[in-house]
Write a protein that holds these residues in place. Structure first.
Motif, short mmCIF file in Angstrom:
data_model
loop_
_atom_site.label_atom_id
_atom_site.label_comp_id
_atom_site.label_asym_id
_atom_site.label_seq_id
_atom_site.Cartn_x
_atom_site.Cartn_y
_atom_site.Cartn_z
N GLN A 1 41.46 -4.89 -86.83
CA GLN A 1 42.13 -3.99 -87.77
C GLN A 1 43.09 -3.05 -87.03
O GLN A 1 44.22 -2.83 -87.46
CB GLN A 1 41.09 -3.18 -88.54
CG GLN A 1 40.27 -3.99 -89.52
CD GLN A 1 39.22 -3.17 -90.22
OE1 GLN A 1 39.06 -1.98 -89.95
NE2 GLN A 1 38.51 -3.78 -91.15
N LEU B 1 47.14 -2.66 -87.45
CA LEU B 1 47.77 -1.39 -87.80
C LEU B 1 48.82 -0.99 -86.76
O LEU B 1 49.91 -0.55 -87.11
CB LEU B 1 46.71 -0.30 -87.93
CG LEU B 1 45.77 -0.40 -89.14
CD1 LEU B 1 44.69 0.66 -89.05
CD2 LEU B 1 46.53 -0.27 -90.43
N TYR C 1 36.91 3.81 -85.25
CA TYR C 1 38.36 3.83 -85.10
C TYR C 1 38.80 4.70 -83.93
O TYR C 1 39.73 4.36 -83.21
CB TYR C 1 39.03 4.30 -86.39
CG TYR C 1 38.97 3.27 -87.49
CD1 TYR C 1 39.76 2.12 -87.44
CD2 TYR C 1 38.11 3.43 -88.58
CE1 TYR C 1 39.69 1.17 -88.43
CE2 TYR C 1 38.05 2.47 -89.59
CZ TYR C 1 38.83 1.34 -89.50
OH TYR C 1 38.76 0.39 -90.49
N PRO D 1 40.88 6.36 -93.62
CA PRO D 1 40.25 5.05 -93.86
C PRO D 1 39.25 5.09 -94.99
O PRO D 1 39.00 6.13 -95.61
CB PRO D 1 39.54 4.79 -92.52
CG PRO D 1 39.12 6.16 -92.09
CD PRO D 1 40.20 7.11 -92.56
N HIS D 2 38.64 3.93 -95.27
CA HIS D 2 37.47 3.83 -96.16
C HIS D 2 37.73 4.37 -97.56
O HIS D 2 36.84 4.96 -98.19
CB HIS D 2 36.26 4.56 -95.56
CG HIS D 2 36.02 4.30 -94.12
ND1 HIS D 2 36.03 3.03 -93.58
CD2 HIS D 2 35.79 5.16 -93.08
CE1 HIS D 2 35.81 3.11 -92.28
NE2 HIS D 2 35.67 4.38 -91.95
N ASN D 3 38.96 4.22 -98.08
CA ASN D 3 39.28 4.67 -99.43
C ASN D 3 39.03 6.17 -99.60
O ASN D 3 38.75 6.66 -100.69
CB ASN D 3 38.42 3.89 -100.45
CG ASN D 3 39.01 3.90 -101.85
OD1 ASN D 3 40.21 3.74 -102.03
ND2 ASN D 3 38.18 4.09 -102.84
N HIS E 1 44.32 3.95 -96.42
CA HIS E 1 43.67 2.74 -96.93
C HIS E 1 43.12 3.04 -98.32
O HIS E 1 42.47 4.07 -98.53
CB HIS E 1 42.53 2.32 -96.01
CG HIS E 1 41.63 1.30 -96.63
ND1 HIS E 1 40.35 1.58 -97.05
CD2 HIS E 1 41.84 -0.01 -96.93
CE1 HIS E 1 39.81 0.49 -97.57
NE2 HIS E 1 40.68 -0.48 -97.51
N GLY F 1 45.61 -4.79 -97.35
CA GLY F 1 44.75 -4.10 -96.40
C GLY F 1 44.49 -4.87 -95.12
O GLY F 1 44.03 -6.01 -95.16
N TYR F 2 44.82 -4.28 -93.98
CA TYR F 2 44.58 -4.83 -92.65
C TYR F 2 45.15 -6.24 -92.49
O TYR F 2 44.55 -7.12 -91.87
CB TYR F 2 43.08 -4.83 -92.33
CG TYR F 2 42.47 -3.46 -92.46
CD1 TYR F 2 42.79 -2.47 -91.55
CD2 TYR F 2 41.61 -3.15 -93.50
CE1 TYR F 2 42.25 -1.19 -91.67
CE2 TYR F 2 41.06 -1.88 -93.63
CZ TYR F 2 41.39 -0.90 -92.71
OH TYR F 2 40.86 0.35 -92.83
N SER G 1 42.84 -4.57 -101.30
CA SER G 1 43.10 -3.19 -100.90
C SER G 1 44.50 -3.10 -100.32
O SER G 1 45.16 -4.11 -100.11
CB SER G 1 42.07 -2.70 -99.87
OG SER G 1 42.15 -3.45 -98.68
N ILE H 1 47.17 -0.90 -97.47
CA ILE H 1 47.44 0.02 -96.38
C ILE H 1 48.85 0.57 -96.60
O ILE H 1 49.81 -0.21 -96.64
CB ILE H 1 47.34 -0.66 -95.01
CG1 ILE H 1 45.90 -1.08 -94.73
CG2 ILE H 1 47.87 0.26 -93.91
CD1 ILE H 1 44.97 0.07 -94.39
#
Length: 256
Positions: free
Chosen positions: A29, A33, A59, A115-117, A148, A235-236, A248, A250
């Motif tokens: 990930q 990014l 992270y 991150p993580h919504n 994210h 996402g990612y 998702s 980013i």
């Protein structure tokens, strides 16, 4: 056997964080990014990175290994007074992100990552604006805020329930049960379950109101605090975000 109620809020949060966050290939990930932010050339060595919702250090560790000066902005303080002072039901939305200081605040950051919504979990546009505005104040002139966010249009078609996840708090094994409620407002319901004297019991529960983010309202929220959405990817991944199929997104935000 240790009682769930007898553990500190910090111990509960660590346990819940472990149960909430599926095991991920964080290394892959981070590589994705960085390639989206900087291209193939490694021009980021020595840049400052801030994980703005550091439920764990994954992270921070991976960005540090990539050569960035990384730190975490924790939603609670691990060693002094917790921002959640009494019990778990205060939940995420009672945390004022402006009071959750990074370990070092003496400089600005080139990358600030939600991150993580986590922005959606603030639950309302005013709270999201507050978090973005505070992040903007910590951003370098050419820096990026990376967000994210779950695509709940697709999540809804996949069903209400997330997989059950088991983790440990003290000597007690717990199971975290999560399911979505799509009406009258989007909410994540969380139940903590464990065996007590050979019988299953509910130990705790909470409900987190979610403000779903999509490209349109993210653009509006960013513009309202003087930020601009530059790009939105799946996402990612390196693919452009598709509202009909991507699980998702980013998004990369910059100063206007």
């Amino acid at each position: 056997m240790h009682s769930w109620r007898g553990h500190s809020v910090e111990q509960k949060l660590f346990a819940l964080a472990d149960a909430f966050l599926p095991k991920q290939n964080t290394t892959a990930q981070v590589r994705t990014l960085l390639s989206l932010l900087y291209g193939v050339q490694e021009e980021y060595s020595g840049n400052r990175f801030l994980d703005a919702w550091a439920l764990n250090d994954d992270y921070v560790r991976e960005f540090s290994a990539s050569g960035l000066l990384a730190t975490g902005w924790y939603p609670y303080n691990r060693e002094t007074n917790s921002l959640i002072e009494t019990h778990l039901s205060l939940s995420i939305q009672d945390i004022d992100i402006r009071k959750a200081q990074p370990e070092s605040i003496d400089s600005r950051y080139d990358i600030i990552f939600f991150p993580h919504n986590s922005l959606s979990l603030f639950g309302s546009p005013p709270a999201i604006k507050s978090a973005l505005l505070h992040a903007k104040q910590l951003l370098t002139e050419n820096g990026s805020i990376v967000v994210h966010a779950v695509n709940y249009k697709v999540r809804k078609t996949l069903g209400r329930y997330y997989p059950l996840r088991e983790t440990q708090v003290g000597e007690q094994a717990i199971i975290v049960q999560r399911f979505l409620d799509f009406s009258p407002q989007l909410a994540l319901n969380v139940n903590v379950i464990s065996k007590v004297e050979d019988r299953w019991k509910y130990l705790d529960k909470m409900q987190l109101t979610i403000h779903p983010l999509n490209p349109k309202n993210l653009h509006n929220l960013a513009n309202s605090v003087g930020l601009k959405v530059r790009d939105i990817f799946e996402g990612y991944a390196s693919r452009k975000f598709d509202e009909k199929t991507s699980k998702s997104m980013i998004a990369f935000l910059h100063l206007q």
